[in-house]
Scaffold this motif. Structure first.
Motif, short mmCIF file in Angstrom:
data_model
loop_
_atom_site.label_atom_id
_atom_site.label_comp_id
_atom_site.label_asym_id
_atom_site.label_seq_id
_atom_site.Cartn_x
_atom_site.Cartn_y
_atom_site.Cartn_z
N GLU A 106 0.84 -1.19 0.00
CA GLU A 106 0.00 0.00 0.00
C GLU A 106 0.88 1.24 0.00
OE1 GLU A 106 -0.77 0.31 4.82
OE2 GLU A 106 -2.16 -0.89 3.61
N GLY A 107 0.28 2.39 -0.34
CA GLY A 107 1.01 3.65 -0.30
C GLY A 107 1.67 4.02 -1.62
N LYS A 108 2.40 5.13 -1.58
CA LYS A 108 3.08 5.67 -2.75
C LYS A 108 4.59 5.50 -2.56
CE LYS A 108 1.54 9.55 -4.49
NZ LYS A 108 1.29 11.01 -4.70
N TRP A 109 5.25 4.92 -3.55
CA TRP A 109 6.67 4.59 -3.45
C TRP A 109 7.46 5.30 -4.54
CZ3 TRP A 109 8.57 1.19 0.35
CH2 TRP A 109 7.57 0.63 1.17
N GLN A 123 2.23 3.20 -7.10
CA GLN A 123 1.16 3.29 -6.11
C GLN A 123 0.28 2.05 -6.23
OE1 GLN A 123 -0.65 7.12 -6.03
NE2 GLN A 123 -1.58 6.79 -4.03
N SER A 125 -3.19 0.41 -5.93
CA SER A 125 -4.58 0.87 -5.91
C SER A 125 -5.56 -0.23 -5.51
CB SER A 125 -4.96 1.44 -7.28
OG SER A 125 -4.75 0.48 -8.30
N ASP A 209 4.67 10.33 0.83
CA ASP A 209 3.59 11.03 0.13
C ASP A 209 4.14 11.97 -0.94
OD1 ASP A 209 1.57 9.80 1.59
OD2 ASP A 209 1.62 11.32 3.17
#
Length: 330
Positions: A106-109, A123, A125, A209
């Motif tokens: 999960e999350g933005k890398w 990301q 989804s 983020d």
């Protein structure tokens, strides 16, 4: 004498034990080697495993890594089909990478290894029991693209069989225990054909983020060798300093045709190499000459010229004059 020979043999043994070589397809002799070399996907996985192994022995106990490797080799040697070989490679890559099985997809890398003015973001989804959906954005200068991919979970990793709307672009996402996400793509076997010039997916990604990479300078990029010269250049060009940094998407050495012992670096932005480019030339004595080409609002290009010897373009070194003629007629 015999002691020296024994010592040499001992260190040679250590060297060869601590080195996993990818299959040499120019000298493939066994059915297994030939099968790997005749299958682009297996060839890529073999090369990837070799890279991962050689990275692992630099940060972990060689004996421990070798044990994992030899256990994997025994597994691989039992295979007589493409599917079995492929699965064996995934198992070996996961084991030698010491994959973080508790990783949360999960999350933005953000790709921490992407060059200046380039980058990549992954990301997640959708996160299901057996699969994950990835949204990928990657860029190099002005060249950029966005991709979507479905990945399956396997041995704690994600395997992307094909990035949507690409020519056989595959990827492997390996969660590391140091909180980085390592990504390998089959660049030489498919991904490079599908990506805009300079764009790539491979790298070590960090969760954030916003872009967590430190702001680049001409010093951090290696264009200047020390802070004193970097500071001198800042004073020389003033507010234009950041524009030089932003021009350094790709930067290479260039010949000093003035033969004054200067170091010369030319730089440009991918996708705008003819309109967003710059050159910096400096000597060990601290003499500096620099030029930057940029677009003009009404059309055309303009030159921004700087020198510690004054900004009179008539005194411009031949090296910069020759560079200037590539973009401007006068």
């Amino acid at each position: 004498m015999s002691r020296r020979i024994f010592s040499s043999l001992f260190f040679l043994t250590l060297f060869f034990c601590g080195s996993a070589m990818a299959v040499n397809c120019q000298r493939a002799v066994t059915p297994l080697e030939n099968t790997i070399c005749n299958n682009d996907n297996l060839h890529w996985l073999d090369s990837t495993l070799s890279v991962i192994y050689n990275q692992a022995i630099l940060r972990e106990n060689v004996e421990h890594i070798d044990k994992k490797y030899y256990e994997w080799e025994k597994l691989l040697e039992k295979c007589t089909s493409d599917a079995c070989i492929e699965r064996a490679y995934y198992a070996g890559i996961s084991a030698i990478s010491d994959t973080n099985r508790d990783f949360k997809w999960e999350g933005k890398w953000w790709n921490m290894l992407a060059p200046n003015m380039s980058g990549g973001v992954i990301q997640f989804s959708r996160n299901a029991q057996w699969s994950v959906t990835l949204d990928i954005r990657a860029w190099a200068g002005l060249n950029h693209d966005e991709f979507t991919a479905e990945a399956r979970r396997l041995y704690g990793m994600l395997v992307v069989e094909k990035v949507v709307d690409t020519s056989n672009c595959k990827a492997l996402l390996i969660p590391r225990k140091d909180d980085y996400l390592q990504v390998y793509s089959n660049t030489d076997w498919g991904c490079r054909l599908s990506m805009p010039t300079g764009v790539f997916l491979d790298g070590a990604y960090k969760l954030s983020d916003t872009d967590p990479r430190p702001k680049a300078t001409l010093l951090s990029l290696g264009i200047f060798p020390d802070a004193a010269l970097d500071d001198k250049f800042r004073s020389l060009v003033g507010a234009d300093y950041q524009n030089f940094v932003d021009s350094a998407n790709v930067y290479i050495y260039q010949n000093d045709i003035d033969n004054i012992g200067a170091r010369v670096l030319s730089m440009w932005v991918q996708g705008a190499a003819n309109s967003r480019t710059a050159i910096i030339m400096y000597t060990p004595k601290g003499e500096i000459w620099a030029g930057r080409i940029s677009p003009v609002k009404g059309g055309g290009l303009e030159l921004h010229y700087y020198s510690t010897d004054g900004n009179d373009q008539r005194k411009m070194p031949r090296t910069l004059a020759a560079w200037k003629l590539r973009f401007l007629d006068e």
